[in-house]
Design a protein around this motif. Structure first.
Motif, PDB file in Angstrom:
ATOM      1  N   LEU A  21      -4.344  -9.925  -2.112  1.00 16.80           N
ATOM      2  CA  LEU A  21      -3.714  -9.662  -0.821  1.00 16.80           C
ATOM      3  C   LEU A  21      -4.693  -8.998   0.145  1.00 16.80           C
ATOM      4  O   LEU A  21      -4.689  -9.300   1.342  1.00 16.80           O
ATOM      5  CB  LEU A  21      -2.460  -8.803  -0.990  1.00 16.80           C
ATOM      6  N   ASP A  22      -5.546  -8.098  -0.353  1.00 18.31           N
ATOM      7  CA  ASP A  22      -6.563  -7.474   0.491  1.00 18.31           C
ATOM      8  C   ASP A  22      -7.499  -8.532   1.071  1.00 18.31           C
ATOM      9  O   ASP A  22      -7.818  -8.509   2.263  1.00 18.31           O
ATOM     10  CB  ASP A  22      -7.391  -6.459  -0.298  1.00 18.31           C
ATOM     11  N   ARG A  23      -7.922  -9.437   0.223  1.00 20.44           N
ATOM     12  CA  ARG A  23      -8.826 -10.512   0.675  1.00 20.44           C
ATOM     13  C   ARG A  23      -8.122 -11.410   1.683  1.00 20.44           C
ATOM     14  O   ARG A  23      -8.683 -11.762   2.722  1.00 20.44           O
ATOM     15  CB  ARG A  23      -9.311 -11.331  -0.517  1.00 20.44           C
ATOM     16  N   ALA A  24      -6.881 -11.756   1.396  1.00 23.63           N
ATOM     17  CA  ALA A  24      -6.109 -12.593   2.320  1.00 23.63           C
ATOM     18  C   ALA A  24      -5.944 -11.901   3.666  1.00 23.63           C
ATOM     19  O   ALA A  24      -6.061 -12.526   4.723  1.00 23.63           O
ATOM     20  CB  ALA A  24      -4.749 -12.929   1.722  1.00 23.63           C
ATOM     21  N   THR A  37       4.214 -10.993   7.068  1.00 20.43           N
ATOM     22  CA  THR A  37       4.615 -11.539   5.771  1.00 20.43           C
ATOM     23  C   THR A  37       3.716 -11.000   4.666  1.00 20.43           C
ATOM     24  O   THR A  37       4.183 -10.682   3.571  1.00 20.43           O
ATOM     25  CB  THR A  37       4.570 -13.073   5.799  1.00 20.43           C
ATOM     26  N   LEU A  38       2.440 -10.872   4.964  1.00 16.23           N
ATOM     27  CA  LEU A  38       1.507 -10.353   3.980  1.00 16.23           C
ATOM     28  C   LEU A  38       1.852  -8.901   3.638  1.00 16.23           C
ATOM     29  O   LEU A  38       1.861  -8.512   2.473  1.00 16.23           O
ATOM     30  CB  LEU A  38       0.074 -10.452   4.515  1.00 16.23           C
ATOM     31  N   HIS A  39       2.165  -8.102   4.651  1.00 16.35           N
ATOM     32  CA  HIS A  39       2.534  -6.707   4.403  1.00 16.35           C
ATOM     33  C   HIS A  39       3.826  -6.619   3.582  1.00 16.35           C
ATOM     34  O   HIS A  39       3.945  -5.781   2.688  1.00 16.35           O
ATOM     35  CB  HIS A  39       2.692  -5.940   5.715  1.00 16.35           C
ATOM     36  N   VAL A  43       4.299  -4.889  -0.211  1.00 23.09           N
ATOM     37  CA  VAL A  43       5.345  -3.924  -0.583  1.00 23.09           C
ATOM     38  C   VAL A  43       6.095  -4.412  -1.821  1.00 23.09           C
ATOM     39  O   VAL A  43       6.343  -3.646  -2.757  1.00 23.09           O
ATOM     40  CB  VAL A  43       6.319  -3.683   0.594  1.00 23.09           C
ATOM     41  N   GLU A  44       6.423  -5.695  -1.846  1.00 27.12           N
ATOM     42  CA  GLU A  44       7.142  -6.244  -3.002  1.00 27.12           C
ATOM     43  C   GLU A  44       6.301  -6.153  -4.268  1.00 27.12           C
ATOM     44  O   GLU A  44       6.821  -5.829  -5.340  1.00 27.12           O
ATOM     45  CB  GLU A  44       7.545  -7.688  -2.727  1.00 27.12           C
ATOM     46  N   ARG A  45       4.997  -6.444  -4.178  1.00 28.43           N
ATOM     47  CA  ARG A  45       4.117  -6.353  -5.344  1.00 28.43           C
ATOM     48  C   ARG A  45       4.023  -4.905  -5.806  1.00 28.43           C
ATOM     49  O   ARG A  45       4.052  -4.619  -6.990  1.00 28.43           O
ATOM     50  CB  ARG A  45       2.695  -6.838  -5.043  1.00 28.43           C
ATOM     51  N   THR A  46       3.873  -3.977  -4.861  1.00 26.10           N
ATOM     52  CA  THR A  46       3.742  -2.565  -5.211  1.00 26.10           C
ATOM     53  C   THR A  46       5.019  -2.059  -5.874  1.00 26.10           C
ATOM     54  O   THR A  46       4.972  -1.340  -6.875  1.00 26.10           O
ATOM     55  CB  THR A  46       3.425  -1.732  -3.953  1.00 26.10           C
ATOM     56  N   ARG A  47       6.161  -2.459  -5.338  1.00 24.20           N
ATOM     57  CA  ARG A  47       7.435  -2.013  -5.908  1.00 24.20           C
ATOM     58  C   ARG A  47       7.692  -2.624  -7.280  1.00 24.20           C
ATOM     59  O   ARG A  47       8.452  -2.073  -8.076  1.00 24.20           O
ATOM     60  CB  ARG A  47       8.578  -2.363  -4.962  1.00 24.20           C
TER      61      ARG A  47
END
Length: 59
Positions: A21-24, A37-39, A43-47
């Motif tokens: 995601l950082d690279r994207a 959408t990326l942000h 959040v969904e990945r972190t949660r």
């Protein structure tokens, strides 16, 4: 890129998914595109991370 993030997430490797995601974000941002959408995905990945879930369970 999205496929790599999804694959890493399904494997349970949230840190790798976040790196994708950082690279994207850097690629998409360089083109001046919207990042909402990326942000949201970040959040969904972190949660979904085990660390996040254990913090929530303690509350």
């Amino acid at each position: 890129m999205a496929e790599r993030r999804l694959t890493e997430t399904l494997r349970g490797d949230v840190p790798a998914a976040l790196r994708h995601l950082d690279r994207a974000q850097s690629i998409i941002g360089a083109h001046g595109a919207q990042l909402g959408t990326l942000h949201q995905d970040r959040v969904e990945r972190t949660r979904s991370s085990p660390t996040s879930r254990s913090r929530t369970d303690r509350s």
